[in-house]
Every structure is written in structure tokens, then in C-alpha cells.
Design a protein around this motif. Structure first.
Motif, PDB file in Angstrom:
ATOM      1  N   GLY A   1       0.793  -1.220   0.000  1.00  9.06           N
ATOM      2  CA  GLY A   1       0.000   0.000   0.000  1.00  9.06           C
ATOM      3  C   GLY A   1       0.825   1.270   0.000  1.00  9.06           C
ATOM      4  N   HIS A   2       2.147   1.131   0.052  1.00  6.52           N
ATOM      5  CA  HIS A   2       3.025   2.301   0.038  1.00  6.52           C
ATOM      6  C   HIS A   2       3.655   2.447  -1.341  1.00  6.52           C
ATOM      7  N   ARG A   3       3.563   3.643  -1.875  1.00  4.34           N
ATOM      8  CA  ARG A   3       4.079   3.910  -3.205  1.00  4.34           C
ATOM      9  C   ARG A   3       5.592   3.683  -3.253  1.00  4.34           C
ATOM     10  N   HIS A   4       6.034   3.005  -4.313  1.00  5.43           N
ATOM     11  CA  HIS A   4       7.457   2.756  -4.567  1.00  5.43           C
ATOM     12  C   HIS A   4       8.113   1.865  -3.516  1.00  5.43           C
ATOM     13  N   ALA A   5       7.330   1.148  -2.713  1.00  5.09           N
ATOM     14  CA  ALA A   5       7.915   0.294  -1.677  1.00  5.09           C
ATOM     15  C   ALA A   5       8.808  -0.781  -2.283  1.00  5.09           C
ATOM     16  N   GLY A   6       8.367  -1.353  -3.417  1.00  2.00           N
ATOM     17  CA  GLY A   6       9.164  -2.395  -4.063  1.00  2.00           C
ATOM     18  C   GLY A   6      10.537  -1.903  -4.460  1.00  2.00           C
ATOM     19  N   ARG A   7      10.580  -0.703  -5.046  1.00  2.00           N
ATOM     20  CA  ARG A   7      11.866  -0.131  -5.455  1.00  2.00           C
ATOM     21  C   ARG A   7      12.735   0.186  -4.241  1.00  2.00           C
ATOM     22  N   THR A   8      12.092   0.666  -3.193  1.00  2.00           N
ATOM     23  CA  THR A   8      12.826   0.999  -1.970  1.00  2.00           C
ATOM     24  C   THR A   8      13.476  -0.243  -1.368  1.00  2.00           C
ATOM     25  N   ILE A   9      12.708  -1.327  -1.292  1.00  2.00           N
ATOM     26  CA  ILE A   9      13.221  -2.576  -0.723  1.00  2.00           C
ATOM     27  C   ILE A   9      14.352  -3.140  -1.582  1.00  2.00           C
ATOM     28  N   ALA A  10      14.150  -3.135  -2.913  1.00  2.00           N
ATOM     29  CA  ALA A  10      15.189  -3.643  -3.813  1.00  2.00           C
ATOM     30  C   ALA A  10      16.467  -2.815  -3.693  1.00  2.00           C
ATOM     31  N   ALA A  11      16.319  -1.491  -3.656  1.00  2.00           N
ATOM     32  CA  ALA A  11      17.490  -0.617  -3.537  1.00  2.00           C
ATOM     33  C   ALA A  11      18.215  -0.859  -2.220  1.00  2.00           C
ATOM     34  N   GLY A  12      17.453  -0.992  -1.131  1.00  2.00           N
ATOM     35  CA  GLY A  12      18.057  -1.249   0.168  1.00  2.00           C
ATOM     36  C   GLY A  12      18.769  -2.588   0.212  1.00  2.00           C
TER      37      GLY A  12
END
Length: 201
Positions: A33-44
């Protein structure tokens, strides 16, 4: 180049990172439900794992940026983040696990540096495994192994997301993820501290 290096690197990555899929699934559930969460997790995840590889490669060439005695104290990172997540879960306990959260705010969205810190701390023991492998491999084999690791990291991220979005698992994580995440992070932190003998444990 050693013809079996790709298979060896794949096996080494799988053995040393199998527990990371559970953590990734919890992060994806937290970011639902959080925008761009997937990208954030992958980047982290990539940032944290890149730090692991950087330390391991440097140590293989004889440069010790992270003393072996310091590795057990990496457990303080997930421990602290787990306590923080537990406090947030307690503060928002009345909202219920199934409520939609604002994509731009709220406690559920994972941050890049938090994911990176957990990835690095959880993989701290990987450094001890990777260093002798890298040290005995030539530069060519080491490069191939690093590339294999980075490719498989994308597979791991996809697997974590897959598990977090399966209907049965997603419902369970939606209901209990806010409890499981701090428990898992605190557990990882304590395990790293105890296994490494930090603070004389």
C-alpha cells in the motif's frame, strides 16, 4: 576461468542467504500500500549486499575495513530496528492490520537505509564465508562470482515479493506482519550478538 564457478557461486549464495527471503517477504508486507515500496526494498537490499561484497572483496585482497571482532556487534542494527518497529506497532495497535495506509506516510513503509542495514547485519557472517572463497579465486572467478551473486539477489527479491503477495500468506502477513517483523529483526539481532560472543554473551 574455473568452468564450475557459476554453479559454485550460485550454491554459495543460496546457502548463505536462504533466511533473507523471510525478511524480504516481511519487508514487502510492511510496504504493502506504500508507493514505490518495491523499489525501496530492492534498492536497500542491493545497497546492503553491495556493502557485504565490498568488505569481503577488500578483505580477500588483505584490506580489513571491518575487523572480525566487530562483526558480532552488527547484531545491534537489526536489534535496534526491531525495537523501533515494535514501538511503532504498539503505538498503532488500535488500527488493525488490514487497514489501508496512506501511501505517502505511515509507519509501514520500509526505508532504503533500514533495509540495507538489516541486509548488511544479517549477512555479516557471510563475509567470513566469502573471504576465503574470494581469496583463493583469481580476479576473473571473483568477478564472475560477484555477478552471479548480484543476479541471484534479484531472484531473491522477486521470491520475497512473490511469497508476500500469495493470498494466504498475504492475509497472514497483513494481519500479523506488524508483529512478526519486529520479532524477526530482534531475533536476528540477538542471534548475531550471541553467536558472535558480543558483550561476553
Amino acid at each position: 576461468m574455473n568452468p564450475g564457478i557459476i554453479g559454485q557461486a550460485a550454491g554459495l549464495f543460496a546457502v548463505t542467504n536462504i533466511d533473507d527471503i523471510v525478511v524480504l517477504a516481511l519487508f514487502f508486507a510492511q510496504g504493502a500500500g506504500h508507493r514505490h515500496a518495491g523499489r525501496t526494498i530492492a534498492a536497500g537490499q542491493y545497497l546492503g549486499f553491495a556493502a557485504i561484497l565490498a568488505v569481503a572483496v577488500a578483505a580477500a585482497f588483505g584490506a580489513t575495513f571491518l575487523p572480525e571482532a566487530a562483526i558480532p556487534y552488527l547484531g545491534l542494527l537489526p536489534l535496534g530496528l526491531g525495537i523501533k518497529a515494535a514501538v511503532q506497532a504498539w503505538r498503532h495497535r488500535g488500527r488493525g492490520g488490514d487497514e489501508e495506509q496512506d501511501p505517502e506516510s505511515g509507519p509501514g513503509g520500509p526505508r532504503i537505509l533500514e533495509v540495507a542495514a538489516v541486509t548488511f547485519a544479517n549477512g555479516g557472517d557471510n563475509i567470513g564465508v566469502y573471504v576465503p572463497v574470494f581469496a583463493t579465486a583469481g580476479p576473473g572467478d571473483m568477478t564472475v562470482a560477484v555477478v552471479v551473486f548480484l543476479v541471484l539477489l534479484a531472484v531473491w527479491i522477486a521470491a520475497g515479493r512473490y511469497f508476500a503477495t500469495r493470498p494466504v500468506i498475504a492475509r497472514a502477513l497483513s494481519r500479523w506482519g506488524h508483529v512478526l517483523l519486529p520479532v524477526v529483526l530482534i531475533g536476528i539481532g540477538v542471534l548475531i550478538l550471541v553467536d558472535g560472543g558480543a558483550f561476553g554473551l
